[in-house]
Motif scaffolding. Structure first.
Motif, short mmCIF file in Angstrom:
data_model
loop_
_atom_site.label_atom_id
_atom_site.label_comp_id
_atom_site.label_asym_id
_atom_site.label_seq_id
_atom_site.Cartn_x
_atom_site.Cartn_y
_atom_site.Cartn_z
N ASP A 27 -4.38 8.85 4.08
CA ASP A 27 -4.33 9.09 5.58
C ASP A 27 -4.80 10.60 6.12
N ARG A 49 7.75 1.46 3.13
CA ARG A 49 7.76 2.98 3.63
C ARG A 49 8.88 3.47 3.99
N LEU A 91 10.19 5.97 9.37
CA LEU A 91 9.28 5.20 10.21
C LEU A 91 9.63 3.95 10.89
N VAL A 142 -2.82 3.24 11.94
CA VAL A 142 -2.48 2.74 10.95
C VAL A 142 -2.13 1.06 11.20
N TYR A 146 -2.00 8.46 14.75
CA TYR A 146 -1.37 7.88 13.61
C TYR A 146 -1.01 6.44 13.92
N SER A 157 -0.71 11.22 3.28
CA SER A 157 -1.69 12.49 3.87
C SER A 157 -2.14 13.44 2.94
N ARG A 190 0.95 -1.26 -0.14
CA ARG A 190 0.00 0.17 -0.10
C ARG A 190 0.81 1.24 0.02
N ALA A 214 0.13 5.25 1.65
CA ALA A 214 -0.67 5.97 2.28
C ALA A 214 -0.36 7.24 2.77
#
Ligand code: GLU
Length: 280
Positions: A40, A213, A217, A199, A195, A8, A4, A6
């Motif tokens: 997001d 990602r 993160l 998530v 968040y 914002s 995915r 994601a």
């Protein structure tokens, strides 16, 4: 494989987003898997429909296709609340009225080798721990009491990382979380979820098998993996990729419009140019 992207919808996509999206897309497509798009938009004060529209345009222009309907976090606030209720029933959630300033004032001086800021902000000193959940006020945040999970025989979870910088198995221990993250916020006033919490639920509900990602993160993954364990969710595999930086070596930010996909697009670049710039 289900991957995915994601973003914002709070600003234009830049080269760093393009890298993440292309990587997640290509990895899934290479094995006949699915690539999902999630918006997001938890923070409704910052999300804008025009940014969302631009995300679609940029991704389409890059030649990326996604499977199924787009998921918006704002359509799932009830899911987050239900998950939060289930954790609260286990007695590990407490309301917190501390402001950022309170937390700064109460935090002890950092010990050598131990960070005072973690992936969830300043490591919370525990001021409101012990306040009953039923005392919560609309202006309170809700935090998870990590001290409840410390010590044997609590089985600690682990996750698999396939990204270049930290490839391998990573164990998530309560001690690590207490010293490097602190009691995480699960929901903030006027926001259905944080968040970190949302998530975990989003990835599980959409059956994502590989989270691809940015490296920024990676630390947050320890917390997310822990929350998966508490919610009884099985973890995806993680792949944190290098960050795209500007000529000065700084991470790209949304305000950095010069690296915006739209800017390149309008200047006549092709999607192949973007891939080449990113070394893809
Ligand atoms: N929405 C997050 C962001 O814009 C990414 C979430 C994730 O990949 O877990 O940075």
């Amino acid at each position: 494989m289900i991957t995915r992207f994601a973003p914002s919808p709070t600003g234009p996509l830049h080269l760093g987003h393009a890298y993440s999206a292309i990587l997640a897309h290509d990895m899934a497509r290479a094995v006949g898997g699915q690539f999902l798009l999630r918006i997001d938009d938890l923070d409704q004060t910052r999300a804008r429909p025009e940014w969302e529209e631009l995300i679609f345009e940029d991704l389409q222009w890059l030649g990326l296709t996604w499977d199924g309907p787009v998921r918006r976090q704002s359509d799932h606030f009830d899911d987050y609340r239900n998950a939060l209720d289930s954790l609260a029933r286990q007695g590990a959630v407490y309301p917190c009225r501390c402001t950022r300033r309170d937390i700064d004032a109460a935090a002890s001086a950092p010990q050598e080798g131990v960070p005072d800021i973690g992936p969830d902000g300043r490591i919370y000193p525990g001021t409101c721990r012990g306040r009953p959940y039923d005392d919560r006020q609309p202006t309170d945040a809700l935090r998870y009491d990590l001290s409840k999970t410390v010590g044997p025989p609590h089985a600690m979870p682990a996750f698999t990382e396939t990204g270049p910088a930290h490839a391998g198995e990573h164990e998530v221990t309560a001690d690590y979380l207490l010293t490097h993250v602190g009691d995480p916020v699960l929901a903030r006033p006027k926001m259905a979820a944080s968040y970190q919490f949302a998530v975990v639920i989003d990835d599980a509900e959409t059956h994502v098998t590989h989270v691809i990602r940015g490296e920024d993160l990676f630390e947050a993954t320890f917390l997310q993996r822990f929350l998966q364990g508490e919610l009884g969710l099985s973890p995806p595999i993680y792949h944190h990729h290098r960050l795209i930086r500007d000529d000065q070596g700084r991470r790209l930010a949304k305000r950095d419009d010069a690296r915006g996909i739209r800017t390149y697009r309008q200047a006549g670049a092709t999607p192949q140019d973007i891939r080449a710039m990113l070394g893809l």
